[in-house]
Design an enzyme around this catalytic site. Structure first.
Site, PDB file in Angstrom:
ATOM      1  N   HIS A 149     -64.147  15.515 -25.500  1.00  0.00           N
ATOM      2  CA  HIS A 149     -64.900  16.612 -24.608  1.00  0.00           C
ATOM      3  C   HIS A 149     -64.083  17.668 -24.394  1.00  0.00           C
ATOM      4  O   HIS A 149     -62.833  17.513 -23.977  1.00  0.00           O
ATOM      5  CB  HIS A 149     -65.278  15.726 -23.342  1.00  0.00           C
ATOM      6  CG  HIS A 149     -66.211  16.744 -22.700  1.00  0.00           C
ATOM      7  ND1 HIS A 149     -65.741  17.438 -21.575  1.00  0.00           N
ATOM      8  CD2 HIS A 149     -67.448  16.425 -22.314  1.00  0.00           C
ATOM      9  CE1 HIS A 149     -66.913  18.082 -21.061  1.00  0.00           C
ATOM     10  NE2 HIS A 149     -67.943  17.527 -21.574  1.00  0.00           N
ATOM     11  N   GLU A 168     -71.093  20.980 -28.058  1.00  0.00           N
ATOM     12  CA  GLU A 168     -71.311  21.440 -26.861  1.00  0.00           C
ATOM     13  C   GLU A 168     -70.250  22.760 -26.817  1.00  0.00           C
ATOM     14  O   GLU A 168     -69.102  22.908 -26.639  1.00  0.00           O
ATOM     15  CB  GLU A 168     -70.515  20.485 -25.878  1.00  0.00           C
ATOM     16  CG  GLU A 168     -71.364  19.201 -25.729  1.00  0.00           C
ATOM     17  CD  GLU A 168     -70.998  18.506 -24.577  1.00  0.00           C
ATOM     18  OE1 GLU A 168     -71.953  18.575 -23.864  1.00  0.00           O
ATOM     19  OE2 GLU A 168     -69.772  18.531 -23.887  1.00  0.00           O
TER      20      GLU A 168
HETATM   21  C1  PEP Z   1     -70.949  18.335 -20.535  1.00  0.00           C
HETATM   22  O1  PEP Z   1     -69.825  18.935 -20.049  1.00  0.00           O
HETATM   23  O2  PEP Z   1     -70.605  17.425 -21.160  1.00  0.00           O
HETATM   24  C2  PEP Z   1     -72.339  18.913 -20.196  1.00  0.00           C
HETATM   25  C3  PEP Z   1     -73.197  18.994 -21.138  1.00  0.00           C
HETATM   26  O3  PEP Z   1     -72.138  19.681 -18.992  1.00  0.00           O
HETATM   27  P1  PEP Z   1     -73.326  20.458 -18.351  1.00  0.00           P
HETATM   28  O4  PEP Z   1     -74.607  19.937 -18.646  1.00  0.00           O
HETATM   29  O5  PEP Z   1     -72.955  20.460 -16.914  1.00  0.00           O
HETATM   30  O6  PEP Z   1     -73.369  22.048 -18.935  1.00  0.00           O
END
Ligand code: PEP
Length: 247
Positions: free
Chosen positions: A91, A160
């Site tokens: 992450h 992400e």
């Molecule tokens: C994350 O950090 O895995 C994430 C998806 O955060 P957010 O939905 O708050 O952007």
């Protein structure tokens, strides 16, 4: 057979008390009786994980080491014994404080040894004019998955983009950009794992998914579900996303 959509709640440090966590799970299970077609996993903090029953739980991080003198770390075997089925690896919030590509690879190996499904997070800091963000994503995948071909049937990849995390639905990635990235990730996985195995990998999107953008991201973005951060902290917000999970 096509797998169901998968939505993972990453609670980060948002849900802190055992009582709040248990009440959330009880409410979620009631809601899930009327929401079909979606598989839901929860990633609470280590201290809460063993207490949650009747829902698939996993950890937000795992040690790169199997055992020994590593103060503050939790091994994959300990997570498995505590009831975890999966673990989030790489992450961006962990990469920012400590986790190198090498550590991410080691964590993936440890997860596989313990029979935990790795949810491997990849994503660029920013989109670049010269396209170097594609190399960045490719490098994260290649270094994490080196020698890990046997994982393919179990692996989940969460794309992400760091710039899209923790914002509002309007500022998240747009569906067209996402579709292009999902195709790129699938192609890279095919080079690393072979085409058949690459097709088995679920690719999720994470980065400011909310009730307002979930459906468009799913339908037009071509993902197999989401990794949800801030909008998973409150049950109503999370359920709003789950209700949009129809392709
Ligand atoms: C994350 O950090 O895995 C994430 C998806 O955060 P957010 O939905 O708050 O952007």
């Amino acid at each position: 057979m096509a797998k169901k959509l998968l939505v993972i709640a990453n609670w980060k440090m948002y849900v802190q008390s055992q009582e709040a966590a248990k009440a959330y799970v009880a409410g979620l299970k009631r809601k899930l009786k009327t929401i079909g077609g979606v598989e839901v996993w929860l990633a609470p903090s280590f201290s809460i994980l063993p207490l949650l029953k009747g829902i698939k739980v996993g950890a937000q991080a795992v040690s790169a080491h199997a055992d020994g003198a590593h103060t503050g770390e939790v091994s994959s075997a300990m997570l498995k014994a505590a009831g975890a089925s999966f673990v989030i690896i790489g992450h961006s919030e962990r990469r920012a404080v400590s986790d190198t590509n090498e550590a991410v690879h080691e964590q993936l190996v440890r997860a596989a040894e313990a029979g935990l499904v790795p949810v491997l997070c990849v994503g660029e800091q920013e989109r670049t004019q010269d396209g170097s963000h594609w190399n960045f994503i490719e490098e994260q995948l290649a270094s994490a998955l080196r020698g890990a071909q046997s994982l393919a049937g179990k692996l989940v990849v969460a794309y992400e983009p760091v710039w899209a995390i923790g914002k509002s639905a309007q500022d998240a990635m747009q569906a067209e950009e996402l579709q292009e990235t999902v195709i790129f990730i699938r192609k890279t996985l095919a080079e690393l794992l072979g085409r058949t195995d690459a097709l088995k990998v679920r690719i999720l999107y994470g980065g400011s998914v909310e009730g307002d953008n979930a459906q468009k991201l799913l339908v037009e973005g071509g993902v197999g579900g989401f990794l949800v951060g801030h909008a998973s902290a409150t049950l109503d917000d999370f359920v709003a996303i789950l209700k949009q999970c129809k392709k």
